[in-house]
Design an enzyme around this catalytic site. Structure first.
Site, PDB file in Angstrom:
ATOM      1  N   VAL A 177      50.635  23.483  30.118  1.00  7.95           N
ATOM      2  CA  VAL A 177      49.997  22.385  30.844  1.00  7.95           C
ATOM      3  C   VAL A 177      51.053  21.552  31.583  1.00  7.95           C
ATOM      4  O   VAL A 177      50.829  21.095  32.706  1.00  7.95           O
ATOM      5  CB  VAL A 177      49.176  21.489  29.885  1.00  7.95           C
ATOM      6  CG1 VAL A 177      48.589  20.286  30.615  1.00  7.95           C
ATOM      7  CG2 VAL A 177      48.065  22.295  29.216  1.00  7.95           C
ATOM      8  N   CYS A 178      52.218  21.377  30.965  1.00 13.26           N
ATOM      9  CA  CYS A 178      53.264  20.515  31.518  1.00 13.26           C
ATOM     10  C   CYS A 178      53.643  20.844  32.965  1.00 13.26           C
ATOM     11  O   CYS A 178      53.678  19.948  33.810  1.00 13.26           O
ATOM     12  CB  CYS A 178      54.501  20.533  30.627  1.00 13.26           C
ATOM     13  SG  CYS A 178      54.181  19.962  28.939  1.00 13.26           S
ATOM     14  N   PRO A 179      53.894  22.114  33.301  1.00 13.90           N
ATOM     15  CA  PRO A 179      54.267  22.379  34.693  1.00 13.90           C
ATOM     16  C   PRO A 179      53.146  22.079  35.681  1.00 13.90           C
ATOM     17  O   PRO A 179      53.410  21.685  36.819  1.00 13.90           O
ATOM     18  CB  PRO A 179      54.662  23.859  34.709  1.00 13.90           C
ATOM     19  CG  PRO A 179      54.080  24.445  33.483  1.00 13.90           C
ATOM     20  CD  PRO A 179      53.970  23.330  32.484  1.00 13.90           C
ATOM     21  N   LEU A 234      53.411  18.222  36.195  1.00 15.12           N
ATOM     22  CA  LEU A 234      54.605  17.817  36.940  1.00 15.12           C
ATOM     23  C   LEU A 234      54.528  18.290  38.389  1.00 15.12           C
ATOM     24  O   LEU A 234      54.968  17.589  39.306  1.00 15.12           O
ATOM     25  CB  LEU A 234      55.859  18.335  36.244  1.00 15.12           C
ATOM     26  CG  LEU A 234      56.093  17.789  34.830  1.00 15.12           C
ATOM     27  CD1 LEU A 234      57.361  18.371  34.229  1.00 15.12           C
ATOM     28  CD2 LEU A 234      56.120  16.274  34.795  1.00 15.12           C
TER      29      LEU A 234
END
Length: 187
Positions: free
Chosen positions: A46-48, A51
């Protein structure tokens, strides 16, 4: 205790930005609007997406005088390696702050102690260094940069228009409210 309207605590860290390692401190967040976005870890799922979404909206944040800081408990070296290998993270032009000691993550009350990772925390900080918005999500729930942008605009509006507040779904240019005795029970 809520972090709203509290001043950010002192910290010093190294970040990866534009092909360089830079120092970031609490003082760097003062004097302008800042958004600090905590995420669990580099090289995840999920993080990329989050960002990259922020990277796609970064110019809009900058037009408002806002700097974004992505923070995880990874090192700045990990941030560089991630930047070099991920097409999504290659788009990131704002600082990715390494917090391997967890100092910053604990300062903002988003540390998952048993995992050594951060929750998905979003903080909007005014030029005086006070937290004006705090949202903390379960790590399975991704955030939306356009909604964050709307909230930053609302926070800036309220700060520059004392006595006015922004109602639900407020967008730039829309009507605001002036709380008063006359409005009680009329909305």
């Amino acid at each position: 205790m809520s972090l709203i309207n509290t001043e950010i605590k002192p910290f010093k860290a190294t970040a990866y930005k534009d092909g360089k390692f830079i120092e970031v401190t609490d003082a760097a967040l003062k004097g302008k609007w800042s958004v600090v976005v905590f995420y669990p870890a580099d090289f995840t799922f999920v993080c990329p997406t989050e960002l990259e979404d922020l990277a796609d909206h970064y110019a809009e944040f900058q037009k408002l005088g806002v700097e974004i800081y992505g923070v995880s408990t990874d090192t700045h070296f990990s941030h560089k390696a991630w930047h070099d290998t991920s097409d999504a993270i290659k788009k990131v032009k704002y600082p990715l702050v390494g917090d391997p000691t967890g100092t910053i993550t604990r300062n903002f009350d988003v540390m998952i102690e048993e995992e050594g990772l951060a929750l998905r925390g979003t903080f909007v900080i005014n030029p005086e260094g006070q937290i004006k918005l705090c949202e903390i999500h379960d790590n399975g729930i991704g955030r939306d940069a356009s909604e964050l942008l709307r909230k930053v605009k609302a926070a800036q509006y309220v700060a520059s228009h004392p006595g006015e507040v922004c109602p639900a779904k407020w967008k730039e240019g829309a009507s605001t409210l002036k709380p008063s005795l006359e409005l009680v029970g009329k909305i």
